[in-house]
Motif scaffolding. Structure first.
Motif, short mmCIF file in Angstrom:
data_model
loop_
_atom_site.label_atom_id
_atom_site.label_comp_id
_atom_site.label_asym_id
_atom_site.label_seq_id
_atom_site.Cartn_x
_atom_site.Cartn_y
_atom_site.Cartn_z
N GLU A 145 73.25 -9.04 -1.71
CA GLU A 145 72.97 -8.10 -0.62
C GLU A 145 71.89 -7.10 -1.05
OE1 GLU A 145 76.42 -6.31 1.07
OE2 GLU A 145 75.28 -4.85 2.25
N ALA A 148 68.46 -8.92 -1.32
CA ALA A 148 67.92 -9.25 -0.01
C ALA A 148 67.35 -8.01 0.66
CB ALA A 148 69.00 -9.90 0.86
N HIS A 151 64.21 -6.67 -1.43
CA HIS A 151 63.06 -7.57 -1.34
C HIS A 151 62.51 -7.61 0.09
CE1 HIS A 151 60.44 -10.97 -1.23
NE2 HIS A 151 61.26 -11.68 -0.51
N GLY A 152 63.41 -7.71 1.05
CA GLY A 152 62.95 -7.77 2.44
C GLY A 152 62.14 -6.53 2.79
N TRP A 153 62.66 -5.39 2.38
CA TRP A 153 61.92 -4.15 2.66
C TRP A 153 60.56 -4.16 1.98
CZ3 TRP A 153 63.23 -0.13 5.85
CH2 TRP A 153 62.32 0.92 5.85
N LEU A 156 58.10 -6.69 3.55
CA LEU A 156 57.61 -6.32 4.87
C LEU A 156 56.67 -5.11 4.78
CD1 LEU A 156 60.82 -6.81 7.04
CD2 LEU A 156 58.77 -8.23 7.00
N ARG B 144 64.21 -1.56 11.36
CA ARG B 144 63.63 -1.81 10.04
C ARG B 144 64.69 -2.27 9.06
NH1 ARG B 144 59.90 3.70 10.07
NH2 ARG B 144 58.11 2.79 11.18
N GLU B 145 65.86 -1.65 9.12
CA GLU B 145 66.92 -2.05 8.21
C GLU B 145 67.37 -3.49 8.49
OE1 GLU B 145 70.13 0.70 7.95
OE2 GLU B 145 71.41 -0.66 6.80
N ARG B 147 65.65 -5.92 10.01
CA ARG B 147 64.59 -6.87 9.66
C ARG B 147 64.51 -7.08 8.16
NH1 ARG B 147 58.79 -5.83 11.77
NH2 ARG B 147 58.49 -7.89 10.85
N ALA B 148 64.57 -5.97 7.43
CA ALA B 148 64.45 -6.08 5.98
C ALA B 148 65.58 -6.93 5.42
CB ALA B 148 64.46 -4.69 5.35
N SER B 149 66.80 -6.69 5.87
CA SER B 149 67.95 -7.43 5.34
C SER B 149 67.86 -8.90 5.70
CB SER B 149 69.24 -6.83 5.89
OG SER B 149 69.35 -5.46 5.53
N HIS B 151 65.21 -10.68 6.77
CA HIS B 151 64.06 -11.36 6.19
C HIS B 151 64.24 -11.55 4.69
CE1 HIS B 151 60.18 -12.43 4.70
NE2 HIS B 151 60.01 -11.27 4.11
N GLY B 152 64.71 -10.53 4.01
CA GLY B 152 64.91 -10.66 2.58
C GLY B 152 65.88 -11.78 2.26
N TRP B 153 66.97 -11.85 3.00
CA TRP B 153 67.93 -12.91 2.77
C TRP B 153 67.30 -14.28 3.03
CZ3 TRP B 153 72.88 -12.64 0.93
CH2 TRP B 153 73.53 -13.88 0.88
N ASP B 155 64.20 -15.21 3.14
CA ASP B 155 63.12 -15.56 2.22
C ASP B 155 63.68 -15.99 0.86
OD1 ASP B 155 60.31 -15.78 1.76
OD2 ASP B 155 60.42 -13.97 0.51
N LEU B 175 77.12 -9.48 4.15
CA LEU B 175 75.93 -8.71 4.47
C LEU B 175 75.93 -8.31 5.95
CD1 LEU B 175 72.99 -7.70 3.88
CD2 LEU B 175 72.22 -9.99 4.48
#
Lengths: 193, 193
Positions: A145, A148, A151-153, A156, B144-145, B147-149, B151-153, B155, B175
């Motif tokens: 968690e 993810a 890294h996602g933050w 982006l 933003r939170e 998307r980041a979570s 997308h990070g997952w 990716d 998550l």
DNA sequence: TTGCAAAACTAATAGCACTAGTTTATAAAC
DNA sequence: GTTTATAAACTAGTGCTATTAGTTTTGCAA
């Protein structure tokens, strides 16, 4: 010709600078060679082609990142440690976008050196989680968690995906606050069926 | 030669298949042309070079993704909507890794069509957040939170960054559960100083 | 049937990664 | 100090790529 005094370290360092400058996927052996004042084939004495250079760059960046995260977390625990490492992670990605991108490429399973470099980053995160009293299975879930989200933050923001720039720091702070809440709950909560 | 009956759509569709197969960054005009049974320069009648093809592919993938997310969220609200869209997002990234990678490249600011395609995805997420009673500034932070979570997952999982595969579904469920908690808190909590 | 526009083509250029084989500089051994 | 071995640089050449220019061909519309 006088020798250029090249070695693997100088080649990889130049590639790192170039990757941050023009993007990881745009580095070429030709451009690295040109910046080093040398002909392209000379690089083959120091790295194993473009793929080998990318691997070296990934290991360099992973070690740098692990160092930054470790330095940020030392002497801290709980939310302080979380915030410090998360800030350091974000800062590294934004300051060295090319190197950061290189940290994300998964090592080949049999590549011990590369895997070791990746594990060094993981170790810092695990240490932070130990500060939350997490151990065993929950650590695995929590690490995923955390990775993810961070890294996602980073990915982006690095890509300029957040439209208005002025509130991004606030948004990030909220994300970290929420991660803190999640981590404090991990120890108690039962696994979902 | 008999005409191949090519058009922009067929070229981009072939590129999408190829991107999922060998990776977004590895598609070349040469390979796309070969799969279409045509010479490379013929593609220039339909797309504006490699860069143009990448842009078209990004728009195709963004529209597909928006469609998938919208279909998953329709008729649901709150946690149900969150889980449905998050699952659809993850599924799309894993099933179409090349296309998913194409969705992440930020559109040029002046590229209206591309920006519109990206906004369609955003719109679905915003709708989910409305279901949480969020509006105004908190929506920006929450988007933003989320998307980041997600997308990070996506990716990381797409790259095979999660070592042991057997518990990944459980980790993802946790998550999402935590994101649900965060979103329910967004409306109340004051912005951090 | 004719003419035109679009869609395919060939040819040519320039940049890239990589390999093979060659020269040269340095440093160690004598 | 000379010799020699090694590593580091080089030149030359191959094959792939994207791109452009200019040409042929096709199918549709006048």
């Amino acid at each position: 010709m006088a020798r250029a005094g090249l070695n693997r370290g100088r080649v990889v360092a130049q590639a790192a600078v170039l990757a941050d400058d023009i993007g990881l996927e745009r580095i070429t052996l030709a451009s690295v060679a040109k910046h080093l004042g040398v002909r392209l084939p000379s690089l083959y004495n120091h790295v194993e082609g473009l793929e080998g250079l990318r691997r070296e760059l990934s290991m360099l960046a992973l070690r740098e990142l692990a160092g930054q995260l470790g330095a940020a977390a030392v002497g801290k625990a709980g939310k302080d440690a979380l915030r410090a490492t998360a800030d350091a992670y974000r800062a590294y990605a934004l300051r060295f976008p090319g190197r950061y991108a290189a940290t994300v490429t998964a090592p080949a399973p049999a590549d011990d050196d590369h895997n070791e470099a990746a594990a060094a980053v993981l170790q810092v995160v695990v240490s932070v989680l130990h500060g939350y009293g997490l151990a065993g299975d929950p650590v695995i879930h929590a690490v995923r968690e955390l990775r993810a989200s961070m890294h996602g933050w980073a990915d982006l923001e690095k890509r300029g995906a957040f439209g208005m720039p002025h509130d991004v720091d606030v948004s990030y702070q909220r994300l970290i606050d929420h991660l803190h809440v999640s981590l404090t709950q991990y120890a108690d909560e039962p696994a979902p069926q």
